[in-house]
Design a protein around this motif. Structure first.
Motif, PDB file in Angstrom:
ATOM      1  N   TRP A 460      -4.558 -13.816   2.238  1.00  0.00           N
ATOM      2  CA  TRP A 460      -3.950 -12.804   1.383  1.00  0.00           C
ATOM      3  C   TRP A 460      -3.235 -13.416   0.177  1.00  0.00           C
ATOM      4  N   LEU A 462      -0.343 -15.204   0.157  1.00  0.00           N
ATOM      5  CA  LEU A 462       1.093 -14.962   0.262  1.00  0.00           C
ATOM      6  C   LEU A 462       1.844 -16.262   0.449  1.00  0.00           C
ATOM      7  N   LEU A 476       5.226  -5.727   2.277  1.00  0.00           N
ATOM      8  CA  LEU A 476       4.029  -6.560   2.395  1.00  0.00           C
ATOM      9  C   LEU A 476       2.859  -5.939   1.637  1.00  0.00           C
ATOM     10  N   LEU A 477       2.714  -4.618   1.686  1.00  0.00           N
ATOM     11  CA  LEU A 477       1.603  -3.962   0.998  1.00  0.00           C
ATOM     12  C   LEU A 477       1.736  -4.086  -0.511  1.00  0.00           C
ATOM     13  N   ARG A 479       2.886  -6.724  -2.096  1.00  0.00           N
ATOM     14  CA  ARG A 479       2.366  -8.055  -2.423  1.00  0.00           C
ATOM     15  C   ARG A 479       0.847  -8.081  -2.291  1.00  0.00           C
ATOM     16  N   ILE A 480       0.315  -7.446  -1.241  1.00  0.00           N
ATOM     17  CA  ILE A 480      -1.132  -7.457  -1.027  1.00  0.00           C
ATOM     18  C   ILE A 480      -1.831  -6.649  -2.107  1.00  0.00           C
ATOM     19  N   ARG A 483      -2.961  -8.303  -5.262  1.00  0.00           N
ATOM     20  CA  ARG A 483      -4.054  -9.279  -5.167  1.00  0.00           C
ATOM     21  C   ARG A 483      -5.408  -8.622  -4.879  1.00  0.00           C
ATOM     22  N   LEU A 484      -5.430  -7.278  -4.842  1.00  0.00           N
ATOM     23  CA  LEU A 484      -6.678  -6.574  -4.572  1.00  0.00           C
ATOM     24  C   LEU A 484      -7.375  -6.201  -5.872  1.00  0.00           C
ATOM     25  N   SER A 490      -4.564  -0.937  -0.792  1.00  0.00           N
ATOM     26  CA  SER A 490      -3.502  -1.449   0.090  1.00  0.00           C
ATOM     27  C   SER A 490      -3.032  -0.379   1.050  1.00  0.00           C
ATOM     28  N   VAL A 493      -4.867  -0.626   4.296  1.00  0.00           N
ATOM     29  CA  VAL A 493      -4.323  -1.649   5.203  1.00  0.00           C
ATOM     30  C   VAL A 493      -3.117  -1.095   5.952  1.00  0.00           C
ATOM     31  N   LEU A 513     -10.890  -8.557  -2.803  1.00  0.00           N
ATOM     32  CA  LEU A 513      -9.792  -9.152  -3.548  1.00  0.00           C
ATOM     33  C   LEU A 513     -10.169  -9.309  -5.018  1.00  0.00           C
TER      34      LEU A 513
END
Length: 783
Positions: A460, A462, A476-477, A479-480, A483-484, A490, A493, A513
């Motif tokens: 991911w 991170l 967390l979502l 940050r994710i 990067r998508l 997100s 997820v 990603l």
């Protein structure tokens, strides 16, 4: 001369008379002055006495003017005594003066007295004052004030009024207390009574009447009905007289029958001086039952404590051991006989030290005194004892409300070992997680991240420092999502994580990603309530899958081209073949002239080849159309027994030429089916042909037609060489071993694949059973 002397005498006499008169006047004036001075002194003394007296006269004349001492203004809270009675009232919003309502009553009473001479009495309270004034009015004596004036005597009885109010309040309170006390005694749920000095009943309450089942209190008192019968020769009255003689209350526990039940009561007789003796009875049956229940509960509790794995000991307020369960005796190495001779707490520690069941300390007496101080604490004390043999004890000292102490000892040796093993397992798990090719993250139900491996942070993108903070899912979502390729994914997820932790459902998803990598993730609920998120980088497999899709599309297109080619070529082959067969038949008929015997043989060979080639073309055409899903089927009623018999009879010559034996079984009760007669005959014929080809000379072929619940069944079996599982699977696909034995090639005959497709096109199934050396059986199930 004589006249002048006479005149002088007369003048002298006149002057003497004036002198005597003057002296008399002077003496008289002096007397009157003395009397006036005495009267004035008496008046001042009387005025002073009036001013000092608790009563002030108020003279109200007929025209409403008043006369009174200045003291009255002070009593009324005024600056001075006004001229008229109406001016004694309270000013607007101010203090002092008589309230207007009382002033009106006073004016009316004064006027009534002036007119009728009737006296009056009233009480007034000046505004803003606690002073109470009593007014007593009557008609004034004419010597005091003629003309019908009214004389009002004003008395200040504030202290007397306060005393009267206090006495009235005390009397009212005493009366209320007496009424409440009588009502309380009457409403008391326990029997209560009062006896005189001779021991006779004088007063009983309602509970007493109910207890002795009397009609009324008066009837019970008149009859002298006692609540308690004679015990040991002494009646209740005699016990009460003893209490009066000793001037000491007497309490005793006796059994009395109340309401038809025999219950235990505590009877109390209380001497009340010279008045008599009071008594009451308290039902203690419930308390006795509670005491018995408590003893039973204590015994049950101690029995239960004996079943615990933890050691429990109880000490009373005197620090004496009163109970210890079996685990306690076992943990501290004590003998059961210690319960018969209870030991003090300190002595118990000494005995445990002798057995090596307490920690080794440098100053044991000081350590023992500190432990004895547990009795003085108000909160529980907890310690961990490590013994010389490696035993770990958890000791809890719980102070009891009665001043005692409960000592609990738990052997945690095995628990600590398990904890160490658990720590080892946790470290092993962490190492295992870090060694996996998958990314793993564990989330708690509140959305907080608990565990992860290094691969998770790498996939991911991170930071490890960020994950060390155990972030929430929402953080967390964020940050994710950054990067998508599509940040809105997100949310997908987060949905998977919530489904695993809250809904306890396993779900999955896939995201791309920004750097082009494809991650596939799945949420798995764990038994402990947490959720596991597994992530796998499937970028390479996605690329391979895309390549396979492209290749599969190409193969599909090539197969479609092949199918169309075969269909077209089969059609093109059929037309010239039909022409060849027609010309051969014309030659055979002699249309072109007479043929030689050898020519007839050639024409017969041509017709046989045309027939075989036509069958092969029909087979290829049906197979290609079936694989393409374009096979047309006719719908007609087919009676199976004659139909199968005809298919077998068409191959009698081949069976006879092969030296085989045919066994045809079945009857007309096999039923009917709907289908294409020509194509169904070709499918069953191919199966019979395969059986003939696979059976050596002298072999046997069985064709069995039987009805079943699911539909008709046709079984075609032989006793040939048979096939193993791999060879049978290849046969169903139309393959055979190549000449060099290194691979496989398409069979020249396509009978089995075509038969299977034709039967399946009719809604049936084809099953082949074969074993090496046992032969082969084809089972056809038709609907």
């Amino acid at each position: 001369m004589i006249l002048s002397q006479t005149m002088l005498v007369l003048i002298g006499l006149l002057l003497a008379a004036w002198a005597v008169a003057a002296v008399w006047v002077m003496v008289s004036a002096r007397v009157r002055m003395k009397k006036a001075e005495s009267a004035m002194r008496s008046g001042r003394r009387l005025a002073r006495m009036v001013e000092e007296s608790p009563t002030i006269p108020l003279l109200v004349r007929a025209d409403g003017r008043i006369e009174a001492a200045p003291k009255l203004a002070k009593w009324l809270g005024l600056d001075q005594v006004p001229q008229y009675l109406t001016e004694l009232g309270q000013a607007d919003g101010g203090d002092g003066g008589i309230p207007q309502l009382q002033l009106g009553e006073l004016i009316a009473a004064v006027r009534r007295t002036q007119k009728t001479g009737a006296p009056f009495r009233m009480v007034v309270t000046p505004a803003g004052s606690r002073r109470s004034l009593s007014l007593r009015g009557h008609l004034a004596d004419p010597q005091v004030s003629p003309g019908g004036a009214a004389l009002v005597w004003v008395f200040d009885f504030s202290e007397s009024e306060g005393e009267l109010v206090r006495l009235r309040e005390e009397a009212s309170g005493a009366r209320a207390d007496f009424v409440a006390l009588v009502g309380l005694i009457e409403a008391a749920p326990m029997p209560m009574w009062f006896r005189d000095r001779q021991g006779r009943l004088r007063l009983v309450n309602r509970a007493y009447v109910t207890a002795v089942q009397g009609e009324s209190a008066e009837a019970v008192v008149a009859a002298g009905t006692e609540l308690v019968e004679v015990i040991d020769g002494l009646s209740a009255a005699q016990i009460a007289l003893q209490a009066a003689e000793r001037h000491t209350p007497i309490e005793r526990m006796v059994a009395a029958t109340i309401g038809g039940q025999r219950r235990t009561h505590r009877i109390s007789d209380l001497p009340l001086g010279e008045e008599g003796v009071a008594g009451y009875a308290v039902d203690v049956e419930d308390m006795e039952e509670l005491a018995r229940s408590f003893r039973a509960f204590r015994d049950a509790q101690r029995s239960m404590l004996d079943q615990l794995s933890a050691g429990v000991a109880q000490f009373d307020a005197g620090r004496q051991l009163v109970f210890a369960n079996q685990p306690f005796l076992r943990i501290f190495g004590l003998k059961p006989a210690i319960l018969l001779d209870p030991q003090p707490f300190e002595r118990l520690l000494d005995m445990a030290r002798d057995g090596g069941r307490v920690p080794e300390v440098r100053d044991f007496p000081a350590w023992r005194r500190e432990r004895a101080g547990w009795f003085r604490h108000s909160a529980a004390q907890e310690e961990a004892w490590t013994l010389a043999d490696g035993t770990h004890l958890r000791v809890v000292a719980q102070p009891m409300p009665d001043g005692g102490l409960m000592l609990i000892a738990e052997d945690q040796t095995e628990q600590l070992r398990l904890s160490a093993s658990r720590d080892t397992l946790l470290r092993t798990r962490a190492a295992t997680f870090d060694s996996l090719f998958e990314s793993i993250g564990v989330f708690s139900p509140d959305g907080k991240m608990q565990l992860w491996n290094r691969r998770f942070a790498q996939d991911w993108g991170l930071d490890a420092d960020f994950l060390d903070t155990h972030p929430k899912v929402d953080v967390l979502l964020e940050r994710i999502g950054a990067r998508l390729k599509r940040p809105v994914q997100s949310k997908q997820v987060g949905d998977v994580i919530r489904a695993a932790t809250l809904d306890r459902v396993q779900t999955s998803g896939r995201v791309v990603l920004a750097d082009g990598r494809t991650l596939e993730f799945a949420g798995v609920p764990l038994p402990d309530g947490n959720g596991l998120l597994t992530v796998l980088d499937i970028t390479d497999s996605q690329k391979a899958e895309a390549a396979l899709r492209e290749r599969n599309a190409a193969l599909t297109e090539a197969d479609a081209v092949k199918t169309r080619f075969l269909a077209n070529m089969s059609y093109e082959f059929r037309t010239p073949l039909t022409s060849i067969g027609g010309f051969a038949e014309l030659l055979e008929a002699g249309i072109g002239g007479d043929l030689t015997p050898q020519g007839h043989e050639y024409v017969a060979a041509i017709l046989t080849s045309v027939q075989r080639l036509g069958e092969q073309i029909e087979t290829v055409l049906d197979l290609s159309q079936s694989e393409a899903g374009l096979l047309p089927l006719a719908e007609e009623e087919i009676e199976l027994m004659p139909f199968v018999t005809k298919v077998v009879e068409e191959r009698v010559h081949a069976i006879r030429d092969g030296g085989l034996t045919l066994d045809l079984r079945g009857d007309r009760g096999a039923g009917r089916v709907k289908g294409d007669r020509r194509r169904l005959a070709r499918a069953i014929g191919h199966l019979v042909d395969n059986a003939i080809a696979a059976t050596p000379r002298g072999g046997r072929i069985l064709v069995d037609l039987t009805p079943t619940k699911q539909g008709p069944r046709v079984v075609i079996s032989d006793n040939g060489a048979g096939m193993d599982t791999a060879t049978l699977a290849r046969a169903m696909q139309g393959l055979k071993p190549s000449a060099d034995g290194a691979g496989f090639e398409r069979r020249q005959g396509l009978g089995l694949p075509l038969a299977r497709q034709l039967i399946e096109a009719h809604g049936g199934t084809l099953e082949l059973l074969s074993e090496p050396g046992q032969g082969t059986a084809a089972i056809v199930n038709l609907p």
